[in-house]
Write an enzyme that holds these catalytic residues in place. Sequence first.
Site, PDB file in Angstrom:
ATOM      1  N   ASP A  12       0.893  -1.523  -0.103  1.00  0.00           N
ATOM      2  CA  ASP A  12      -0.151  -0.276   0.301  1.00  0.00           C
ATOM      3  C   ASP A  12       1.282   1.337  -0.244  1.00  0.00           C
ATOM      4  O   ASP A  12       1.965   1.304   0.440  1.00  0.00           O
ATOM      5  CB  ASP A  12      -0.899   0.179   1.062  1.00  0.00           C
ATOM      6  CG  ASP A  12      -1.696   1.055   1.026  1.00  0.00           C
ATOM      7  OD1 ASP A  12      -2.137   1.175   0.071  1.00  0.00           O
ATOM      8  OD2 ASP A  12      -2.384   1.154   1.684  1.00  0.00           O
ATOM      9  N   ASN A  60     -10.485  -3.199  -6.247  1.00  0.00           N
ATOM     10  CA  ASN A  60      -9.781  -1.900  -6.859  1.00  0.00           C
ATOM     11  C   ASN A  60     -10.641  -1.667  -8.014  1.00  0.00           C
ATOM     12  O   ASN A  60     -10.364  -0.400  -9.171  1.00  0.00           O
ATOM     13  CB  ASN A  60      -8.648  -2.175  -7.530  1.00  0.00           C
ATOM     14  CG  ASN A  60      -7.571  -2.162  -6.197  1.00  0.00           C
ATOM     15  OD1 ASN A  60      -6.348  -3.370  -5.548  1.00  0.00           O
ATOM     16  ND2 ASN A  60      -7.908  -1.233  -4.948  1.00  0.00           N
TER      17      ASN A  60
HETATM   18  C1  FPP Z   1      -1.837  -0.144  -3.650  1.00  0.00           C
HETATM   19  O1  FPP Z   1      -1.500   0.957  -2.970  1.00  0.00           O
HETATM   20  C2  FPP Z   1      -1.042  -0.484  -4.417  1.00  0.00           C
HETATM   21  C3  FPP Z   1      -1.839  -1.349  -5.888  1.00  0.00           C
HETATM   22  C4  FPP Z   1      -3.228  -1.555  -5.350  1.00  0.00           C
HETATM   23  C5  FPP Z   1      -1.035  -1.280  -6.886  1.00  0.00           C
HETATM   24  C6  FPP Z   1      -0.043  -2.962  -6.352  1.00  0.00           C
HETATM   25  C7  FPP Z   1       0.514  -2.965  -7.858  1.00  0.00           C
HETATM   26  C8  FPP Z   1       2.038  -2.844  -7.815  1.00  0.00           C
HETATM   27  C9  FPP Z   1       2.943  -2.554  -6.473  1.00  0.00           C
HETATM   28  C10 FPP Z   1       3.118  -2.857  -9.237  1.00  0.00           C
HETATM   29  C11 FPP Z   1       2.549  -3.571  -9.946  1.00  0.00           C
HETATM   30  C12 FPP Z   1       2.650  -5.223  -9.294  1.00  0.00           C
HETATM   31  C13 FPP Z   1       3.017  -5.755 -10.060  1.00  0.00           C
HETATM   32  C14 FPP Z   1       2.840  -7.308  -9.331  1.00  0.00           C
HETATM   33  C15 FPP Z   1       3.432  -6.054 -11.250  1.00  0.00           C
HETATM   34  P1  FPP Z   1      -2.707   2.756  -3.490  1.00  0.00           P
HETATM   35  O2  FPP Z   1      -2.798   2.822  -4.660  1.00  0.00           O
HETATM   36  O3  FPP Z   1      -4.155   1.912  -2.905  1.00  0.00           O
HETATM   37  O4  FPP Z   1      -1.919   3.840  -2.586  1.00  0.00           O
HETATM   38  P2  FPP Z   1      -2.407   5.110  -1.886  1.00  0.00           P
HETATM   39  O5  FPP Z   1      -3.225   3.713  -0.522  1.00  0.00           O
HETATM   40  O6  FPP Z   1      -1.349   5.708  -1.572  1.00  0.00           O
HETATM   41  O7  FPP Z   1      -3.614   5.489  -2.788  1.00  0.00           O
END
Ligand code: FPP
Length: 224
Positions: A12, A60
């Site tokens: 996250d 998501n």
């Molecule tokens: C959560 O951070 C992260 C995600 C929903 C996506 C995770 C993806 C990656 C780490 C990159 C791609 C991964 C692979 C395995 C190819 P958020 O966007 O909810 O962050 P925030 O809470 O700051 O909004």
Amino acid sequence: MNPLNHVAIIMDGNGRWGMRNKNSRKAGHKAGLKTVEKIIKHSIKNKIKFLTLYAFSTENWKRPDSEIKYLFNLLEVFLREKIQKLHSNGIKIKIVGNKNLNKKLRTLLTYAEKKTSKNEKIQINLALNYGSKKEILDTVKKLIKNKKKITEENFTNNLYTKNIPNPDILIRTGNTKRLSNFLMWQLAYSELFFEKKLWPDFNEIDYDKIIKKYSQIKRNFGKI
Ligand code: FPP
């Protein structure tokens, strides 16, 4: 010392990192992918056999279309560019979640799983289009359809994660303490670590600190 076999991670904080550093949530996801690569390497170094990464949840889909597209494109490009390297490093890829995605991506994911299926160094479970509530309901439906008894053993053996041991550790970065519909059955006895840093800033030293703390915990599993 506790054996460490399986680490699960809620990665996250990409969005916040991207906004803070590059004024773009997408840039945060791109930076998050670099951390994914670092953490895979470091898991292998620590002889961890299973690493489960929460890449995209069933919730998501509520994000803006352009962010969803960006995330899936990032995954697609990553797999296309890196599959050979992942394979030659002995990494087994397994998708945990609902593969009902666009046909091109589904074909690529199936290819990656098949190609790496015999590898034994580490198994990376990509929780993709994954939701624990959906997994639990799907499992109940499957047991009923196959006229199987609803027992703990049958249930465990029919989850998306069948054949994968329960995580020893859950790490969630991003300074938030919740499970967000992730592996709710499988995490029943896992040790939970909540990390203040945002995922793109998480590094090997942070990971080692958690591994050390975990090694010192007395795990009772309900006993004394
Ligand atoms: C959560 O951070 C992260 C995600 C929903 C996506 C995770 C993806 C990656 C780490 C990159 C791609 C991964 C692979 C395995 C190819 P958020 O966007 O909810 O962050 P925030 O809470 O700051 O909004």
